[in-house]
Write a protein that holds these residues in place. Structure first.
Motif, PDB file in Angstrom:
ATOM      1  N   ALA A 134      44.444  39.501  45.555  1.00  0.00           N
ATOM      2  CA  ALA A 134      43.429  39.858  44.292  1.00  0.00           C
ATOM      3  C   ALA A 134      43.982  40.252  42.762  1.00  0.00           C
ATOM      4  CB  ALA A 134      42.453  41.057  44.490  1.00  0.00           C
ATOM      5  N   ASN A 135      45.267  40.195  42.676  1.00  0.00           N
ATOM      6  CA  ASN A 135      45.699  40.218  41.783  1.00  0.00           C
ATOM      7  C   ASN A 135      45.671  39.692  40.293  1.00  0.00           C
ATOM      8  OD1 ASN A 135      48.194  41.157  39.313  1.00  0.00           O
ATOM      9  ND2 ASN A 135      49.543  39.997  40.167  1.00  0.00           N
ATOM     10  N   PRO A 136      45.034  40.165  38.899  1.00  0.00           N
ATOM     11  CA  PRO A 136      44.675  39.257  38.339  1.00  0.00           C
ATOM     12  C   PRO A 136      46.056  39.324  37.006  1.00  0.00           C
ATOM     13  CG  PRO A 136      43.989  41.391  37.463  1.00  0.00           C
ATOM     14  CD  PRO A 136      44.128  41.849  39.534  1.00  0.00           C
ATOM     15  N   ILE A 137      46.743  39.372  37.188  1.00  0.00           N
ATOM     16  CA  ILE A 137      47.884  38.943  36.493  1.00  0.00           C
ATOM     17  C   ILE A 137      48.817  38.187  36.770  1.00  0.00           C
ATOM     18  CG2 ILE A 137      48.772  40.053  34.438  1.00  0.00           C
ATOM     19  CD1 ILE A 137      46.682  42.473  34.454  1.00  0.00           C
ATOM     20  N   PRO A 138      49.162  37.398  38.253  1.00  0.00           N
ATOM     21  CA  PRO A 138      50.354  36.982  38.632  1.00  0.00           C
ATOM     22  C   PRO A 138      51.220  36.898  37.300  1.00  0.00           C
ATOM     23  CG  PRO A 138      48.262  35.091  38.393  1.00  0.00           C
ATOM     24  CD  PRO A 138      47.905  36.078  37.755  1.00  0.00           C
ATOM     25  N   ILE A 139      51.986  36.153  37.618  1.00  0.00           N
ATOM     26  CA  ILE A 139      53.574  36.119  37.191  1.00  0.00           C
ATOM     27  C   ILE A 139      53.641  37.204  36.632  1.00  0.00           C
ATOM     28  CG2 ILE A 139      55.170  34.710  35.887  1.00  0.00           C
ATOM     29  CD1 ILE A 139      52.510  32.714  36.510  1.00  0.00           C
ATOM     30  N   ILE A 141      52.927  40.095  36.843  1.00  0.00           N
ATOM     31  CA  ILE A 141      52.093  40.970  37.643  1.00  0.00           C
ATOM     32  C   ILE A 141      52.630  40.550  38.515  1.00  0.00           C
ATOM     33  CG2 ILE A 141      51.373  42.550  38.775  1.00  0.00           C
ATOM     34  CD1 ILE A 141      49.217  43.616  37.003  1.00  0.00           C
ATOM     35  N   PRO A 142      54.327  40.588  39.613  1.00  0.00           N
ATOM     36  CA  PRO A 142      55.235  39.272  40.249  1.00  0.00           C
ATOM     37  C   PRO A 142      54.384  39.663  41.458  1.00  0.00           C
ATOM     38  CG  PRO A 142      56.433  41.959  39.980  1.00  0.00           C
ATOM     39  CD  PRO A 142      55.383  41.427  38.506  1.00  0.00           C
ATOM     40  N   CYS A 143      53.335  39.119  42.195  1.00  0.00           N
ATOM     41  CA  CYS A 143      53.055  38.878  42.765  1.00  0.00           C
ATOM     42  C   CYS A 143      53.971  38.511  44.163  1.00  0.00           C
ATOM     43  CB  CYS A 143      51.116  38.446  43.306  1.00  0.00           C
ATOM     44  SG  CYS A 143      50.901  36.935  42.205  1.00  0.00           S
ATOM     45  N   HIS A 144      54.222  36.593  43.694  1.00  0.00           N
ATOM     46  CA  HIS A 144      55.066  36.022  44.324  1.00  0.00           C
ATOM     47  C   HIS A 144      56.133  36.664  44.498  1.00  0.00           C
ATOM     48  CE1 HIS A 144      56.652  36.352  40.036  1.00  0.00           C
ATOM     49  NE2 HIS A 144      58.089  35.564  40.197  1.00  0.00           N
TER      50      HIS A 144
END
Length: 185
Positions: A134-139, A141-144
């Motif tokens: 659900a992370n709205p700010i990928p990259i 906030i590095p959910c990858h």
């Protein structure tokens, strides 16, 4: 009468994402949303409508220029950290997970279990996965950088090929190229 909240947005294209647009949005507090190439402007509009009540969505390339600049530098391989204000919009648990993700160093990964353990909540592995997705700010906030305990790429809202490309950009190659079938596009 209270002023209507404003969310500013711009489009970002880069060869890293095959020049497909990503939409960036920010409030006066900071960056609040980045869409994936597989998501549309309607995705952004829908998210803003749910997360920033009665917000006015305003295109403003200048206001978002620093966000775009840092994202471009990252995609060009010239930046490995972000120095941007963030406006994280989620539950307290989600934001605690997202803050933990920002502590994962460039070029490294953690498992969902590692993140749950780091939050002193080892049984919350699935909840960590849900918050990660659900992370709205990928990259930024590095959910990858979160992969399965077995080194499998697992699920990824942006598509496993994008997750793999981001990890490769960061010089990380120690993963198994498989994940949940739902995310293999």
């Amino acid at each position: 009468m209270m002023a209507m909240p404003k969310v500013y947005w711009t489009e970002f294209t880069h060869p890293f994402f095959q020049n497909q647009p990503l939409y960036l949005a920010a409030t006066n507090k900071g960056l609040c949303r980045i869409t994936w190439p597989s998501e549309s402007m309607d995705t952004l509009k829908s998210w803003v409508k749910k997360q920033v009540l009665d917000a006015e969505l305003i295109e403003d390339e200048e206001r978002l220029s620093e966000y775009v600049s840092q994202l471009r530098d990252y995609c060009d391989g010239k930046r490995n950290t972000f120095n941007l204000p963030l406006d994280m919009r989620g539950t307290s648990f989600q934001t605690s997970v997202w803050r933990a993700l920002t502590d994962i160093p460039f070029g490294e990964t953690r498992s969902y279990s590692d993140v749950a353990d780091g939050l002193d909540n080892p049984k919350a592995v699935r909840a960590v996965g849900t918050a990660n997705g659900a992370n709205p700010i990928p990259i930024v906030i590095p959910c990858h950088r979160v992969i399965g305990k077995s080194s499998a790429l697992t699920g990824f809202r942006g598509g496993l090929n994008v997750k793999e490309s981001l990890l490769q950009l960061e010089g990380y190659h120690d993963y198994t190229k498989k994940g949940h079938v739902r995310f293999q596009f």
